[in-house]
Design an enzyme around this catalytic site. Structure first.
Site, PDB file in Angstrom:
ATOM      1  N   LYS A 143       0.835  -1.210   0.000  1.00 26.89           N
ATOM      2  CA  LYS A 143       0.000   0.000   0.000  1.00 26.89           C
ATOM      3  C   LYS A 143       0.871   1.261   0.000  1.00 26.89           C
ATOM      4  O   LYS A 143       0.657   2.170  -0.790  1.00 26.89           O
ATOM      5  CB  LYS A 143      -0.929  -0.006   1.230  1.00 26.89           C
ATOM      6  CG  LYS A 143      -1.827  -1.237   1.296  1.00 26.89           C
ATOM      7  CD  LYS A 143      -2.730  -1.245   2.519  1.00 26.89           C
ATOM      8  CE  LYS A 143      -2.013  -1.337   3.848  1.00 26.89           C
ATOM      9  NZ  LYS A 143      -1.372  -2.631   4.135  1.00 26.89           N
ATOM     10  N   ARG A 192      11.647  -5.834   4.178  1.00 28.25           N
ATOM     11  CA  ARG A 192      11.345  -4.393   4.070  1.00 28.25           C
ATOM     12  C   ARG A 192      12.355  -3.548   4.853  1.00 28.25           C
ATOM     13  O   ARG A 192      12.743  -3.897   5.957  1.00 28.25           O
ATOM     14  CB  ARG A 192       9.954  -4.104   4.618  1.00 28.25           C
ATOM     15  CG  ARG A 192       9.748  -2.590   4.725  1.00 28.25           C
ATOM     16  CD  ARG A 192       8.364  -2.148   4.936  1.00 28.25           C
ATOM     17  NE  ARG A 192       7.679  -2.801   6.016  1.00 28.25           N
ATOM     18  CZ  ARG A 192       6.368  -2.737   6.168  1.00 28.25           C
ATOM     19  NH1 ARG A 192       5.646  -2.056   5.317  1.00 28.25           N
ATOM     20  NH2 ARG A 192       5.788  -3.345   7.171  1.00 28.25           N
ATOM     21  N   ARG A 218      11.395  -1.787  10.590  1.00 25.19           N
ATOM     22  CA  ARG A 218      10.383  -1.254  11.500  1.00 25.19           C
ATOM     23  C   ARG A 218      10.261  -2.127  12.747  1.00 25.19           C
ATOM     24  O   ARG A 218      10.426  -3.333  12.666  1.00 25.19           O
ATOM     25  CB  ARG A 218       9.021  -1.231  10.781  1.00 25.19           C
ATOM     26  CG  ARG A 218       8.605   0.152  10.364  1.00 25.19           C
ATOM     27  CD  ARG A 218       7.452   0.149   9.431  1.00 25.19           C
ATOM     28  NE  ARG A 218       6.242  -0.524   9.905  1.00 25.19           N
ATOM     29  CZ  ARG A 218       5.098  -0.521   9.240  1.00 25.19           C
ATOM     30  NH1 ARG A 218       5.008   0.140   8.096  1.00 25.19           N
ATOM     31  NH2 ARG A 218       4.050  -1.162   9.699  1.00 25.19           N
ATOM     32  N   ARG A 273     -10.001   0.676   9.222  1.00 23.09           N
ATOM     33  CA  ARG A 273      -9.464  -0.664   9.454  1.00 23.09           C
ATOM     34  C   ARG A 273     -10.465  -1.575  10.138  1.00 23.09           C
ATOM     35  O   ARG A 273     -10.149  -2.718  10.437  1.00 23.09           O
ATOM     36  CB  ARG A 273      -8.242  -0.533  10.355  1.00 23.09           C
ATOM     37  CG  ARG A 273      -6.960  -0.900   9.643  1.00 23.09           C
ATOM     38  CD  ARG A 273      -5.854  -0.714  10.618  1.00 23.09           C
ATOM     39  NE  ARG A 273      -4.688  -1.426  10.254  1.00 23.09           N
ATOM     40  CZ  ARG A 273      -3.650  -0.882   9.630  1.00 23.09           C
ATOM     41  NH1 ARG A 273      -3.690   0.360   9.230  1.00 23.09           N
ATOM     42  NH2 ARG A 273      -2.588  -1.597   9.396  1.00 23.09           N
ATOM     43  N   ARG A 314      -0.441  -9.168  13.238  1.00 20.98           N
ATOM     44  CA  ARG A 314      -1.039  -8.146  12.359  1.00 20.98           C
ATOM     45  C   ARG A 314      -1.891  -8.796  11.271  1.00 20.98           C
ATOM     46  O   ARG A 314      -2.952  -8.287  10.914  1.00 20.98           O
ATOM     47  CB  ARG A 314       0.070  -7.278  11.730  1.00 20.98           C
ATOM     48  CG  ARG A 314       0.645  -6.270  12.733  1.00 20.98           C
ATOM     49  CD  ARG A 314       1.985  -5.737  12.302  1.00 20.98           C
ATOM     50  NE  ARG A 314       1.955  -5.031  11.046  1.00 20.98           N
ATOM     51  CZ  ARG A 314       3.045  -4.780  10.312  1.00 20.98           C
ATOM     52  NH1 ARG A 314       4.222  -5.169  10.724  1.00 20.98           N
ATOM     53  NH2 ARG A 314       2.940  -4.115   9.188  1.00 20.98           N
TER      54      ARG A 314
HETATM   55  P1  AP5 Z   1       4.748  -1.723   1.769  1.00 15.56           P
HETATM   56  O1  AP5 Z   1       4.432  -0.825   0.630  1.00 15.56           O
HETATM   57  O2  AP5 Z   1       5.565  -1.162   2.898  1.00 15.56           O
HETATM   58  O3  AP5 Z   1       3.451  -2.418   2.327  1.00 15.56           O
HETATM   59  P2  AP5 Z   1       2.216  -1.819   3.152  1.00 15.56           P
HETATM   60  O4  AP5 Z   1       0.999  -2.490   2.599  1.00 15.56           O
HETATM   61  O5  AP5 Z   1       2.247  -0.327   3.160  1.00 15.56           O
HETATM   62  O6  AP5 Z   1       2.556  -2.444   4.565  1.00 15.56           O
HETATM   63  P3  AP5 Z   1       2.454  -1.881   6.057  1.00 15.56           P
HETATM   64  O7  AP5 Z   1       3.171  -2.891   6.896  1.00 15.56           O
HETATM   65  O8  AP5 Z   1       2.893  -0.468   6.166  1.00 15.56           O
HETATM   66  O9  AP5 Z   1       0.942  -1.992   6.302  1.00 15.56           O
HETATM   67  P4  AP5 Z   1       0.226  -2.066   7.621  1.00 15.56           P
HETATM   68  O10 AP5 Z   1      -1.168  -1.881   7.162  1.00 15.56           O
HETATM   69  O11 AP5 Z   1       0.484  -3.264   8.451  1.00 15.56           O
HETATM   70  O12 AP5 Z   1       0.908  -0.915   8.493  1.00 15.56           O
HETATM   71  P5  AP5 Z   1       0.455   0.545   8.958  1.00 15.56           P
HETATM   72  O13 AP5 Z   1       1.628   1.400   8.945  1.00 15.56           O
HETATM   73  O14 AP5 Z   1      -0.794   0.989   8.268  1.00 15.56           O
HETATM   74  O15 AP5 Z   1       5.494  -3.014   1.160  1.00 15.56           O
HETATM   75  C1  AP5 Z   1       6.028  -4.021   2.012  1.00 15.56           C
HETATM   76  C2  AP5 Z   1       7.391  -4.495   1.447  1.00 15.56           C
HETATM   77  O16 AP5 Z   1       7.162  -5.190   0.207  1.00 15.56           O
HETATM   78  C3  AP5 Z   1       8.343  -3.352   1.125  1.00 15.56           C
HETATM   79  O17 AP5 Z   1       9.634  -3.771   1.453  1.00 15.56           O
HETATM   80  C4  AP5 Z   1       8.199  -3.141  -0.386  1.00 15.56           C
HETATM   81  O18 AP5 Z   1       9.392  -2.674  -0.981  1.00 15.56           O
HETATM   82  C5  AP5 Z   1       7.845  -4.544  -0.888  1.00 15.56           C
HETATM   83  N1  AP5 Z   1       6.918  -4.533  -2.007  1.00 15.56           N
HETATM   84  C6  AP5 Z   1       5.868  -3.677  -2.207  1.00 15.56           C
HETATM   85  N2  AP5 Z   1       5.214  -3.994  -3.331  1.00 15.56           N
HETATM   86  C7  AP5 Z   1       5.829  -5.096  -3.844  1.00 15.56           C
HETATM   87  C8  AP5 Z   1       5.600  -5.922  -5.012  1.00 15.56           C
HETATM   88  N3  AP5 Z   1       4.580  -5.649  -5.857  1.00 15.56           N
HETATM   89  N4  AP5 Z   1       6.421  -6.973  -5.226  1.00 15.56           N
HETATM   90  C9  AP5 Z   1       7.450  -7.231  -4.362  1.00 15.56           C
HETATM   91  N5  AP5 Z   1       7.713  -6.494  -3.264  1.00 15.56           N
HETATM   92  C10 AP5 Z   1       6.926  -5.436  -3.001  1.00 15.56           C
HETATM   93  O19 AP5 Z   1      -0.008   0.246  10.478  1.00 15.56           O
HETATM   94  C11 AP5 Z   1       0.921  -0.086  11.483  1.00 15.56           C
HETATM   95  C12 AP5 Z   1       0.205  -0.174  12.837  1.00 15.56           C
HETATM   96  O20 AP5 Z   1      -0.372   1.106  13.171  1.00 15.56           O
HETATM   97  C13 AP5 Z   1      -0.975  -1.145  12.900  1.00 15.56           C
HETATM   98  O21 AP5 Z   1      -0.551  -2.475  13.177  1.00 15.56           O
HETATM   99  C14 AP5 Z   1      -1.818  -0.532  14.027  1.00 15.56           C
HETATM  100  O22 AP5 Z   1      -1.285  -0.859  15.293  1.00 15.56           O
HETATM  101  C15 AP5 Z   1      -1.631   0.968  13.819  1.00 15.56           C
HETATM  102  N6  AP5 Z   1      -2.694   1.567  12.975  1.00 15.56           N
HETATM  103  C16 AP5 Z   1      -2.531   2.187  11.771  1.00 15.56           C
HETATM  104  N7  AP5 Z   1      -3.709   2.602  11.285  1.00 15.56           N
HETATM  105  C17 AP5 Z   1      -4.661   2.239  12.195  1.00 15.56           C
HETATM  106  C18 AP5 Z   1      -6.068   2.379  12.253  1.00 15.56           C
HETATM  107  N8  AP5 Z   1      -6.778   2.962  11.257  1.00 15.56           N
HETATM  108  N9  AP5 Z   1      -6.720   1.886  13.336  1.00 15.56           N
HETATM  109  C19 AP5 Z   1      -6.044   1.302  14.336  1.00 15.56           C
HETATM  110  N10 AP5 Z   1      -4.702   1.129  14.347  1.00 15.56           N
HETATM  111  C20 AP5 Z   1      -4.005   1.598  13.282  1.00 15.56           C
END
Ligand code: AP5
Length: 224
Positions: A16, A130, A163, A91, A174
């Site tokens: 994402k 990552r 991270r 979410r 997660r």
């Molecule tokens: P990347 O682009 O980093 O993936 P992502 O989907 O953004 O993953 P996140 O881990 O950031 O998502 P998340 O939803 O768990 O975390 P968030 O920060 O929202 O890609 C991943 C890796 O793959 C990278 O190394 C990239 O280079 C590689 N890659 C990408 N595309 C590729 C492809 N096509 N092919 C091969 N490789 C590829 O949330 C973190 C925490 O915050 C949550 O656990 C929660 O505690 C809290 N939080 C956030 N929002 C909320 C909410 N709304 N409500 C409650 N808690 C929340």
């Protein structure tokens, strides 16, 4: 099409953030990531950051009462008036309803919920490789999307690190939380007719092309 109000969905590590970076450049829209906002609060040691950290480190969702107000406030800012790319929010069902209420008060609605679909095994492979930059959280993968210079961000020259919540056991938690609480939103947005599925197993460039094609089709449909 007057505005593009886009939601990016998918399991942790689906890509994402990677796609949001590219889409932001394409459409000049603000990229709003609740995960990035929370990590900034943790880094700055704010009260919100201190409250959120324990949930994030455990792989749990941060409570709605902390998140909903933070997201609502950000969406009211001037730069989000003509559209936004929202990553990581909503979410769960409560957050989705809160977002709908806020948008309808402003006579706006979600244009598309883009689901970037990948398997749990792929999630684990991606997250283990990552790396993110310490300055702005730009994303890389040691194998699939490496930086030009090892350990250094292409965009701002800062150091690349892993991270805190990318440890194996936290990633599994997660994923569990995603399947239980976030995946039901696929049905919610399907019923609204705005859900669009993207095959996230292809290369970052191919996934990007697919999303652009979906947005182009949405724009054509709106013009008809
Ligand atoms: P990347 O682009 O980093 O993936 P992502 O989907 O953004 O993953 P996140 O881990 O950031 O998502 P998340 O939803 O768990 O975390 P968030 O920060 O929202 O890609 C991943 C890796 O793959 C990278 O190394 C990239 O280079 C590689 N890659 C990408 N595309 C590729 C492809 N096509 N092919 C091969 N490789 C590829 O949330 C973190 C925490 O915050 C949550 O656990 C929660 O505690 C809290 N939080 C956030 N929002 C909320 C909410 N709304 N409500 C409650 N808690 C929340």
């Amino acid at each position: 099409m007057a505005e593009l109000n886009l939601l990016l969905f998918g399991p942790p590590g689906a890509g994402k953030g990677t796609q949001a970076d590219r889409l932001q450049a394409d459409f000049s829209l603000p990229f709003i990531s609740t995960g990035d906002m929370l990590r900034a609060n943790v880094k700055d040691g704010t009260e919100l950051g201190q409250q959120a950290k324990q949930y994030m480190d455990a792989g749990d969702l941060v409570p709605d009462e902390l998140i909903v107000a933070m997201a609502a406030e950000r969406l009211r800012e001037q730069d989000a008036r003509d559209g936004f790319i929202l990553d990581g929010f909503p979410r769960n069902l409560e957050q989705a309803k809160a977002l709908d209420e806020q948008l309808s008060e402003l006579r706006r609605h979600v244009t598309a919920a883009l689901l970037i679909d990948v398997s749990d095994d792929e999630v684990v492979r991606r997250i283990s490789g990552r790396r993110v930059c310490v300055k702005a959280g730009h994303n890389y993968h040691v194998e699939f999307d490496p930086p030009k210079r090892e350990g250094v961000c292409d965009q701002d020259g800062s150091r690349l690190v892993q991270r805190d919540d990318d440890k194996d056991e936290v990633v599994r938690k997660r994923l569990e939380v995603y399947h239980e609480q976030t995946e039901p939103l696929v049905e919610y947005y399907d019923e609204q007719g705005v859900m669009r599925r993207i095959d996230g197993t292809r290369s970052p460039a191919d996934v990007h092309d697919h999303i652009r094609a979906v947005i182009a089709t949405l724009r054509l449909e709106e013009d008809v």
